[in-house]
Enzyme design. Structure first.
Site, mmCIF file in Angstrom:
data_model
loop_
_atom_site.group_PDB
_atom_site.id
_atom_site.type_symbol
_atom_site.label_atom_id
_atom_site.label_comp_id
_atom_site.label_asym_id
_atom_site.label_seq_id
_atom_site.Cartn_x
_atom_site.Cartn_y
_atom_site.Cartn_z
ATOM 1 N N HIS A 173 24.228 40.630 40.330
ATOM 2 C CA HIS A 173 24.095 40.603 38.878
ATOM 3 C C HIS A 173 22.713 40.014 38.567
ATOM 4 O O HIS A 173 22.368 38.953 39.088
ATOM 5 C CB HIS A 173 25.134 39.671 38.257
ATOM 6 C CG HIS A 173 26.563 40.071 38.493
ATOM 7 N ND1 HIS A 173 27.343 40.656 37.515
ATOM 8 C CD2 HIS A 173 27.361 39.959 39.590
ATOM 9 C CE1 HIS A 173 28.554 40.868 37.996
ATOM 10 N NE2 HIS A 173 28.599 40.455 39.256
ATOM 11 N N HIS B 188 27.003 43.800 45.391
ATOM 12 C CA HIS B 188 26.142 43.987 44.217
ATOM 13 C C HIS B 188 25.623 42.640 43.757
ATOM 14 O O HIS B 188 26.259 41.607 43.975
ATOM 15 C CB HIS B 188 26.887 44.692 43.079
ATOM 16 C CG HIS B 188 28.159 44.002 42.663
ATOM 17 N ND1 HIS B 188 29.322 44.127 43.385
ATOM 18 C CD2 HIS B 188 28.433 43.166 41.628
ATOM 19 C CE1 HIS B 188 30.278 43.405 42.797
ATOM 20 N NE2 HIS B 188 29.760 42.803 41.741
ATOM 21 N N VAL C 213 34.720 44.176 42.242
ATOM 22 C CA VAL C 213 34.333 45.462 42.830
ATOM 23 C C VAL C 213 33.840 45.160 44.246
ATOM 24 O O VAL C 213 32.864 44.423 44.435
ATOM 25 C CB VAL C 213 33.227 46.161 42.005
ATOM 26 C CG1 VAL C 213 32.846 47.482 42.655
ATOM 27 C CG2 VAL C 213 33.689 46.390 40.562
ATOM 28 N N ASN D 291 29.073 37.584 43.620
ATOM 29 C CA ASN D 291 30.380 36.980 43.830
ATOM 30 C C ASN D 291 30.909 37.498 45.158
ATOM 31 O O ASN D 291 30.942 38.711 45.382
ATOM 32 C CB ASN D 291 31.332 37.352 42.692
ATOM 33 C CG ASN D 291 30.878 36.776 41.354
ATOM 34 O OD1 ASN D 291 30.438 35.639 41.281
ATOM 35 N ND2 ASN D 291 30.966 37.580 40.309
ATOM 36 N N ASP E 64 25.448 46.679 33.367
ATOM 37 C CA ASP E 64 26.846 46.274 33.487
ATOM 38 C C ASP E 64 27.596 46.765 32.244
ATOM 39 O O ASP E 64 27.115 46.649 31.119
ATOM 40 C CB ASP E 64 26.936 44.749 33.610
ATOM 41 C CG ASP E 64 28.311 44.302 34.090
ATOM 42 O OD1 ASP E 64 28.395 43.766 35.205
ATOM 43 O OD2 ASP E 64 29.305 44.497 33.347
HETATM 44 P P1 5GP Z 1 32.098 41.330 40.137
HETATM 45 O O1 5GP Z 1 33.171 40.744 39.262
HETATM 46 O O2 5GP Z 1 32.694 42.181 41.243
HETATM 47 O O3 5GP Z 1 31.099 40.356 40.634
HETATM 48 O O4 5GP Z 1 31.274 42.293 39.195
HETATM 49 C C1 5GP Z 1 31.688 43.555 38.846
HETATM 50 C C2 5GP Z 1 30.938 43.922 37.593
HETATM 51 O O5 5GP Z 1 31.005 45.323 37.448
HETATM 52 C C3 5GP Z 1 31.519 43.324 36.311
HETATM 53 O O6 5GP Z 1 30.520 42.558 35.655
HETATM 54 C C4 5GP Z 1 31.954 44.535 35.494
HETATM 55 O O7 5GP Z 1 31.695 44.379 34.115
HETATM 56 C C5 5GP Z 1 31.132 45.653 36.092
HETATM 57 N N1 5GP Z 1 31.778 46.957 36.064
HETATM 58 C C6 5GP Z 1 33.059 47.245 36.435
HETATM 59 N N2 5GP Z 1 33.299 48.566 36.316
HETATM 60 C C7 5GP Z 1 32.142 49.122 35.870
HETATM 61 C C8 5GP Z 1 31.772 50.471 35.551
HETATM 62 O O8 5GP Z 1 32.545 51.428 35.668
HETATM 63 N N3 5GP Z 1 30.499 50.659 35.099
HETATM 64 C C9 5GP Z 1 29.609 49.630 34.984
HETATM 65 N N4 5GP Z 1 28.390 49.953 34.525
HETATM 66 N N5 5GP Z 1 29.925 48.361 35.269
HETATM 67 C C10 5GP Z 1 31.181 48.102 35.702
#
Ligand code: 5GP
Length: 105
Positions: free
Chosen positions: A102, A100, A96, A87, A30
């Site tokens: 975590h 996915h 995103v 999430n 992440d």
């Molecule tokens: P969500 O909030 O959708 O559950 O998680 C999205 C995760 O993707 C976040 O923890 C954020 O830090 C990570 N993230 C967003 N953009 C990027 C990226 O371009 N590269 C990587 N490696 N992680 C990302």
């Protein structure tokens, strides 16, 4: 429709610290870690969220669980314990819209 950031990582259009890849999924670090180990496990199939899975995804989802288990072992998270989170929906913090998980420990 515009590709999600994770689809662009899968397609190698933008860089990421990739830890694991097979024909079904990708795991990478992440970019904004919330724990000393914070990995994202992403199916290559475009699925928006947990709410968009279907019965035909059953074996893919089982596969993701096994990959997560193996990564937790590889990163030596067993003794300290770890969390696996997805999430689902903006209201839960999903930013995103490509399914996915975590893995945090
Ligand atoms: P969500 O909030 O959708 O559950 O998680 C999205 C995760 O993707 C976040 O923890 C954020 O830090 C990570 N993230 C967003 N953009 C990027 C990226 O371009 N590269 C990587 N490696 N992680 C990302």
């Amino acid at each position: 429709m515009e590709k999600s950031i994770f689809q662009r990582i899968i397609d190698r259009e933008i860089p990421a610290e990739i830890i694991y890849e097979d024909s079904l999924c990708l795991a990478f670090k992440d970019a904004n870690p919330q724990a000393s180990t914070h990995l994202l496990i992403v199916p290559k199939k475009e699925i928006k969220s947990l709410d968009d899975i279907s019965v035909e995804d059953e074996s893919l989802l089982g596969h993701l669980q096994l990959v997560i288990r193996d990564l937790a072992r590889e990163f030596e998270l067993i003794d300290g314990g770890y969390r696996v989170i997805t999430n689902c929906g903006a209201g839960a913090g999903q930013t995103v819209f490509h399914l996915h998980y975590h893995l945090m420990g």
